[in-house]
Design a protein around this motif. Structure first.
Motif, PDB file in Angstrom:
ATOM      1  N   ALA A 184     189.251 -17.829  13.464  1.00 24.84           N
ATOM      2  CA  ALA A 184     188.582 -17.061  12.274  1.00 24.84           C
ATOM      3  C   ALA A 184     188.658 -15.808  12.928  1.00 24.84           C
ATOM      4  O   ALA A 184     187.830 -14.862  12.019  1.00 24.84           O
ATOM      5  N   ASN A 185     188.920 -15.186  13.868  1.00 17.85           N
ATOM      6  CA  ASN A 185     188.674 -14.073  14.791  1.00 17.85           C
ATOM      7  C   ASN A 185     187.353 -13.691  14.889  1.00 17.85           C
ATOM      8  O   ASN A 185     186.903 -12.533  14.984  1.00 17.85           O
ATOM      9  N   ALA A 186     186.419 -14.495  14.911  1.00 14.40           N
ATOM     10  CA  ALA A 186     185.067 -14.220  15.112  1.00 14.40           C
ATOM     11  C   ALA A 186     184.907 -14.144  16.571  1.00 14.40           C
ATOM     12  O   ALA A 186     183.815 -13.407  16.983  1.00 14.40           O
ATOM     13  N   LEU A 187     185.766 -14.938  17.552  1.00 12.60           N
ATOM     14  CA  LEU A 187     185.638 -14.770  18.955  1.00 12.60           C
ATOM     15  C   LEU A 187     186.871 -14.400  19.244  1.00 12.60           C
ATOM     16  O   LEU A 187     187.891 -15.095  19.023  1.00 12.60           O
ATOM     17  N   THR A 188     187.180 -13.796  20.532  1.00 14.67           N
ATOM     18  CA  THR A 188     188.405 -13.731  21.006  1.00 14.67           C
ATOM     19  C   THR A 188     188.689 -14.814  22.172  1.00 14.67           C
ATOM     20  O   THR A 188     187.742 -15.509  22.224  1.00 14.67           O
ATOM     21  N   MET A 189     189.834 -15.078  22.332  1.00 17.18           N
ATOM     22  CA  MET A 189     190.168 -16.016  23.353  1.00 17.18           C
ATOM     23  C   MET A 189     189.180 -16.229  24.553  1.00 17.18           C
ATOM     24  O   MET A 189     188.642 -16.986  25.052  1.00 17.18           O
TER      25      MET A 189
END
Length: 493
Positions: free
Chosen positions: A93-98
């Protein structure tokens, strides 16, 4: 016109240097995966040396050293496979980077294992094997060693195939297979195995249903309203309160048993208080955060991003508290049998064993976790913060419902089932809207069947691979464990 020979020399040198650079890049590309394998092997060696430090004077120390090495290998595989279920939706969801997801998961998984992990574990893994059939400590040691090796190998294979599987079910299968090889079919508690098999269906179905219901609620009450921001101010704090209530009850029920044992009624009361407190805190926060936002779906994603990060962190803490003990259970059983030379129905997990589990998970996640994180987060179905939030909320909520109903569930199956539930609900909802629009457009405007298949929002190939891996996990781990036990028995007994 004269040709300068020095220019040709420089051109030839440039070409040679270019070829050398390409070879260097190729070597780096090929050797990059080997770095992870090297670090993993180094961790396994360190775990074995740590066991040597604790058990160097014991006559059966070589068994504990080998078990510690395989326990470290198992922990690495848990990090590579199981933890992706908690972090995948937030990354997708692009709320966190890897990188952020890996850092948060490593910290909270380790904290959950070391601070709140269960200090007592059943050596026969939840009553799968009749204790009377493995009273001989030597038989128990080789049975648990076989279970440890087979479950680790199966999770490793599943990770390579890109299939998130339940590590607890892998251990269950390993214990069952070794028990059958050691004492026959009569040693297995088949009613218990029946309830575990039931969880293969119950866990993903319940997780998917709850996630779909939450997504339907968000669409009806927030997304498809005229004033999305006003609706979000009203309902997002309610959803955060529900999340806090679910996690409060979940952690009280599953994550704090090392500190204090809490029954379901008190856990639900703790959850209720947590929900009210977090609703009161989040309401003014969401109101301030929503000021000046445009009345569009993109604005809603910002309001769900931070709660999604918190939910992923709490899921990781709860997973570390609840599942790590199950994974290192066979290792704890081997240590106890080697130290005291006797069988025990329940054993304490030594701190150094939990450290192996906690750090192994962190290393496994960092080195090999991104593949499964990407698969769960973005390759099954497209997730945004609202959909991913439904997945995280479902994961905690389903465990509470299942505990209330007395059903055994798998956190892996719940999380992945919730992703499928969100995806299939999106398909159903899109199909319904398409049919409604086609009626408005009139006859002759319908979509061709090929185009309908192309518009499917859940990748069927991943669905079939994951379901097949779930069904095969227990029998595959059991078969491998039985063979490994017979080999160990033939070589060392």
């Amino acid at each position: 016109m004269a040709i300068d020979p020095s220019n040709n020399q420089w051109k030839t040198l440039d070409k040679d240097l270019g070829r050398i650079s390409q070879v260097e890049y190729a070597v780096q590309y090929v050797s990059r995966p080997m770095v992870g394998v090297g670090v993993a092997l180094a961790f396994i060696v360190v775990a074995a040396l740590g066991a040597l430090l604790f058990f160097g004077q014991q006559p059966s120390s070589y068994v504990v050293i080998a078990a510690a090495a395989f326990g470290a290998y198992m922990a690495l595989n848990i990090g590579a496979n199981d933890v992706a279920n908690n972090m995948g939706p937030a990354v997708g969801a692009n709320a966190l980077t890897m990188g952020g997801a890996i850092a948060i998961a490593a910290i909270f998984e380790s904290a959950g294992a070391l601070l709140a992990g269960g200090d007592v574990v059943s050596t026969i893994s939840k009553g799968i094997i009749d204790p009377a059939s493995v009273e001989d400590a030597q038989v128990l040691i080789w049975a648990m060693m076989a279970a440890l090796i087979s479950s680790a190998l199966w999770v490793n294979l599943a990770t390579m195939l890109g299939a998130p599987v339940s590590t607890t079910h892998s251990v269950v299968g390993g214990v069952m297979g070794a028990g059958i090889a050691a004492a026959g079919l009569g040693a297995v508690n088949w009613p218990t195995m029946g309830t575990i098999a039931l969880s293969w269906v119950v866990s993903p179905a319940l997780g998917g249903l709850i996630a779909a219901l939450f997504l339907a609620f968000i669409k009806a009450k927030i997304i498809y309203t005229e004033d999305k921001i006003a609706a979000a101010r009203r309902w997002v704090p309610v959803l955060i309160g529900i999340m806090a209530a679910a996690f409060g009850a979940y952690l009280a029920l599953k994550g704090l048993k090392k500190v204090i044992k809490i029954d379901l009624e008190h856990a639900l009361l703790i959850g209720l208080v947590s929900g009210v407190v977090f609703y009161a805190i989040s309401a003014p926060f969401i109101r301030r955060q929503s000021e000046g936002l445009e009345n569009r779906n993109k604005s809603l994603k910002k309001l769900f991003a931070l709660p999604l990060v918190f939910s992923a962190a709490l899921l990781s803490f709860a997973h570390g508290a609840n599942d790590v003990a199950n994974a290192v259970g066979p290792l704890a059983a081997i240590v106890h049998a080697a130290e005291f030379g006797a069988f025990a129905g329940k054993v304490s997990i030594p701190t150094w064993v939990m450290v192996i589990g906690a750090f192994g998970i962190s290393f496994g996640l960092f080195l090999f976790g991104p593949k499964l994180i990407r698969m769960v987060g973005s390759q099954i179905t497209k997730l945004n913060p609202m959909r991913a939030y439904c997945v995280a909320l479902s994961a905690a909520f389903t465990v509470i419902v299942a505990s209330w109903l007395g059903l055994p569930v798998s956190s892996t199956h719940i999380a992945v089932g919730a992703v499928f539930g969100v995806g299939f609900f999106r398909e159903w909802h899109a199909e319904r809207r398409t049919r409604a629009n086609s009626h408005k457009r009139g006859p002759g405007k319908s979509i061709a069947p090929e185009e309908r298949r192309r518009r499917k929002l859940v990748r069927r190939s991943h669905f079939m691979t994951i379901v097949a891996a779930w069904v095969v996990t227990v029998p595959a781990a059991a078969l491998m464990s039985g063979v490994i036990f017979l080999v160990l028995e033939a070589v060392f007994v």
